[in-house]
Design a protein around this motif. Sequence first.
Motif, short mmCIF file in Angstrom:
data_model
loop_
_atom_site.label_atom_id
_atom_site.label_comp_id
_atom_site.label_asym_id
_atom_site.label_seq_id
_atom_site.Cartn_x
_atom_site.Cartn_y
_atom_site.Cartn_z
N ILE A 31 0.85 -1.20 0.00
CA ILE A 31 0.00 0.00 0.00
C ILE A 31 0.88 1.24 0.00
O ILE A 31 0.63 2.19 -0.73
CB ILE A 31 -0.94 -0.01 1.23
CG1 ILE A 31 -1.98 -1.12 1.07
CG2 ILE A 31 -1.61 1.34 1.41
CD1 ILE A 31 -2.96 -1.22 2.20
N ALA A 32 1.96 1.20 0.78
CA ALA A 32 2.86 2.35 0.84
C ALA A 32 3.42 2.66 -0.55
O ALA A 32 3.47 3.81 -0.97
CB ALA A 32 3.99 2.08 1.83
N ASP A 58 -5.25 -1.16 10.26
CA ASP A 58 -6.01 -2.32 10.73
C ASP A 58 -5.62 -3.60 10.01
O ASP A 58 -5.90 -4.70 10.47
CB ASP A 58 -7.52 -2.08 10.56
CG ASP A 58 -8.09 -1.34 11.76
OD1 ASP A 58 -7.34 -1.22 12.76
OD2 ASP A 58 -9.24 -0.89 11.70
N PHE A 59 -4.99 -3.48 8.85
CA PHE A 59 -4.47 -4.68 8.19
C PHE A 59 -3.30 -5.22 9.01
O PHE A 59 -2.54 -4.43 9.56
CB PHE A 59 -3.95 -4.37 6.77
CG PHE A 59 -5.02 -4.10 5.76
CD1 PHE A 59 -5.99 -5.06 5.49
CD2 PHE A 59 -5.05 -2.91 5.04
CE1 PHE A 59 -6.96 -4.82 4.54
CE2 PHE A 59 -6.03 -2.67 4.10
CZ PHE A 59 -6.99 -3.62 3.85
N ASP A 97 2.57 -2.10 4.92
CA ASP A 97 3.31 -3.09 4.14
C ASP A 97 2.39 -4.14 3.53
O ASP A 97 2.86 -5.10 2.93
CB ASP A 97 4.34 -3.80 5.05
CG ASP A 97 5.48 -2.87 5.41
OD1 ASP A 97 5.80 -2.00 4.60
OD2 ASP A 97 6.04 -3.02 6.51
N THR A 98 1.09 -3.97 3.66
CA THR A 98 0.14 -4.92 3.07
C THR A 98 0.26 -4.93 1.55
O THR A 98 0.30 -3.87 0.92
CB THR A 98 -1.30 -4.54 3.46
OG1 THR A 98 -1.36 -4.48 4.87
CG2 THR A 98 -2.29 -5.54 2.92
N ALA A 155 -3.84 -8.49 -1.02
CA ALA A 155 -5.06 -8.51 -0.22
C ALA A 155 -6.22 -7.95 -1.02
O ALA A 155 -6.06 -7.22 -1.98
CB ALA A 155 -4.84 -7.66 1.03
N ARG A 156 -7.41 -8.34 -0.59
CA ARG A 156 -8.60 -7.79 -1.21
C ARG A 156 -8.92 -6.46 -0.58
O ARG A 156 -8.98 -6.32 0.63
CB ARG A 156 -9.76 -8.75 -0.98
CG ARG A 156 -9.94 -9.65 -2.15
CD ARG A 156 -10.61 -10.90 -1.70
NE ARG A 156 -9.82 -12.01 -2.22
CZ ARG A 156 -10.29 -12.90 -3.08
NH1 ARG A 156 -11.51 -12.82 -3.47
NH2 ARG A 156 -9.52 -13.85 -3.52
N ILE A 157 -9.10 -5.47 -1.43
CA ILE A 157 -9.33 -4.12 -0.93
C ILE A 157 -10.63 -3.65 -1.55
O ILE A 157 -10.84 -3.80 -2.74
CB ILE A 157 -8.17 -3.21 -1.38
CG1 ILE A 157 -6.88 -3.81 -0.87
CG2 ILE A 157 -8.40 -1.80 -0.97
CD1 ILE A 157 -5.98 -2.89 -0.16
#
Lengths: 793, 181
Positions: free
Chosen positions: A637-638, A668-669, A674-675, A682-684
């Motif tokens: 994500i970052a 919250d992940f 770093d997700t 991951a599903r977003i």
Amino acid sequence: MTDQRTQIESPSASYVRFNTAGDGPALGELQQPLPEGLGKLVRQELGPGERLIFSFSVDMNIAGQYALKWLVLTERRCMTWAETDDGYRIKLEFSPEELRDVRLRDMRGNHVLFVDTGGGWKHLLRSSNTTSWKLRAITKVLETVKEQGPGALRNVADIELKLPDRPVCKKCGAPIDPRLGVCLACMNKRTLLVRMVKLLFPYKALVVLCLALMVAVTLLGLVSPLLSKWIMDLVFVPAIKGASAAPQTSFWYRFGGAGSRDLLLVFGGIMLLMVVAPSLIGALRGYTSAWVGNRIVVDLSNRVFSHMMRLSLSFYHHEETGQVMSRITRDVQRIHMFLSNRLFNLIRDVLMIVFIVALMLQMHTKLALIVLAPIPILVVASEVARRKIHRIYHMLWRRYAAINRFLSDVIPGMRVVKAFAQGRRETGRFGGIMDRVFTQEMKATRVHVTLQPIFGLATGIGQLLVFVAGGLMLIGGQGEVVTIGLIMAFNGLMYRFYPPVMDLARALPEFERAATSADRVFEVIDSEPELQTGERTIEMPPIRGRVEFRNVTFGYEPDEPILKDMSFLAEAGEMIGLVGHSGAGKTTVINLICHFYKVNEGAVLIDGIDLTEVKLESLRQQIGIVSQEPFLFSGTIAENIAYSKADATSMEVVAAAKAANAHDFIVDFPEGYDTLVGERGARISGGERQRIAIARAILKNPRILILDEATASVDTETEEKIQEALRRLIAGRTTFAIAHRLSTLKYASRLLVLKEGRLVESGTHDELTKLGGVYAGLCEKQNRLAAIATWSE
Amino acid sequence: MSEDQHDNNPSAEAQTFNLMEMLRVLDPRDLEVERSVGEGLVVRSAELGQLSGVFVEPCFPVTERGMHLLLKDADGAEIGMIEDVHKLDKASRNAVEAELNEQHFIPTIIRVRDISDELHIPVWQVDTDHGERRLELKRRHDVHNMGGGRIYIRDAAGNGYLIPDISKLDPASQQLVQSNS
């Protein structure tokens, strides 16, 4: 009067001055000289002192039949001439004074120009999309005449006609399709081969090494038939029949006498060398050519990819993704195969053939001529096959591309397929595609298997000839000396002769494959970016944010304008809401602000600078977009937030996410920032994606911000969060926002209402509601819908 | 014409909000942290006063452990951020790290003994800084290369494991990881 006559005699001089080269506007194809027959008729029509301004033809008559229809404009009148079976007929004629109104209607597949010269509308011209730009040009001229009076005709040069500037082939000068970028007429197989070979140029030294090694191997290969001749004639025959059967003198007698053991050992030794050396040299050559070939794959792939990055979005508008991807992978691979393998083999084969023929002719001219007689059959057969095979392989390639296209279409849409229970149908469609691949593969195979026996036959006949013709000469013993050794050598050479010939025949289809691949790859490399990025020199200065559309007309297809003559001005820092039904042109406005496409007419200016003049990167670095379905690349994500600013610090990333109201769900992940997201990540959800995209835009700190349905697919609560984030983002920037939900645009300082590509209303929400026009209608509809929603809850 | 326009317009730059104001970075010299086992951390500072039941959450648990740590109160509301744990005093730093190790547990893999495929389930036998462990992954893609030699593995149960730098592992382990990611 006399003056006038002389002018009219020579057709070029009969036009008013600005049409001559280098003076006045470039009328280009709009100025077509009249054909002989029509020219004569028009000249008879012209009154004294009346001069032609210009003439051109369109491709349709009023009834819609494809036929040339001419428009002739003089200083005193406008005429149309139709081409009929018995010559030209004048169809309509009016003087500028009579002109009351003019109207161009764009219809599906054709366009009709009407004029009113008193007594209602009349058809003036009709055209297909191909020549419709001429209708646009003449409409502009007639409109100007209507507004400024007939005098305007004398200054046609001052009327801005906005003719399409079409790229022209550098070789033949013919106009070429801007989307294709390549002149098909000038593209041929030979130039393709030359261009492919040019890819080898950076590695000249290695290529020369390869060639040298190859010549060495080829020459060594020819030594063994010669050796067998010598062993037979100098050792075996004398050993059986006595020394008298051997030739009197020979180079080899210095190593041992005819029929001696020493001589046999010498030949044995040379033979051993002949077995070992070629494999060593061959291995070295194989390694070198593979190195060169793989370097070329890397070079070419990089070139194609970087070029594709430079191409404007219109390229992707016209190409299917599957085909584009196939270009980088399969086609480049084929060129590699051809260059690193086939081309060298081709040269080796040709060398081999030349050497063998030369050697045979040198050893025994007459026998050589007899033995080589079947060659023409092979050449003819392979030429016939070549033509057939080209077509078949092109079809085959297209069918393989169909598989990719189908898969890249269906698999991302799997949810839809399942939801509509269409699995069986898609399976059926896939089966159909595979069946077609099978049929085409078998077609190619059939050509191959019919070719094979022809070559087999030719080989067989060649060998038969060596023994029968050679034998007859040996028995007859007339004139030329034919020995057993010679027949053995010929037999050996024939064995070596046919494989290269067959290889050559096989290389042809492979060259065809490589050539079609090269055709497509070079097509990408050659296609000039429509936005002509190379010639731009101006760096966009820091944008203050004043955006102006000046009489912009634009369509993705040249003859289907989406935006028509649109003008507006957005001051720095304003938030402009774009409102209108789907297809009204809202997204197109945005595409033009980002300069993804070039306008057909008019100009888009930012801070008074025409976007066609500035370097794209310097412009786009200052524009941020948050779109309806933001794209996340695979990565963390970052990394996705920092995509807009590669050197962003972690602190900035977190701050941007906070500003975008994305921070809370991100931490919250389990892996926080770093997700991993993207295909394997991951599903977003849509709303989360949206906020990551907003964070991306916030971090970029753009001067112009574009919100394209940024809140379309999220629930009300999420929308509030996004709205809050957007308010932070909007502050102090010129913002363009599209939203279907009009409530989203409540912060807009001004709304522009679009309808069918035209700007119909503009003002604040309150002003527009009071106006009771298109916007008020839209609002009312939405309110009614909202009422229903509330009621049903 | 456009120039005049610009001059009338005060620098638009100033109007946009300051991004960094979104963050509340705590002064490390002002912080004093200690653990209160089972109840998170107790934080004392001139700025915040005394807070208990504080939890710590890293923004970048995989790539920057020990940096950009969020302090949250018992309700999950954010108190502020510790930019770098190393800037705290020794006792506070130990407290934060101990708490972090509990609240955000990601062991480090120090040696890979074996990687096998059992009925298409990738199974890793590893030594971590918290002892020996057998990991069962969902699929091979669960071994993520985070760049710079950093590898992050998530097993089928959602546990995370970290290899901070693959080139620092012994050659046998490197070989195993590289042929299985």
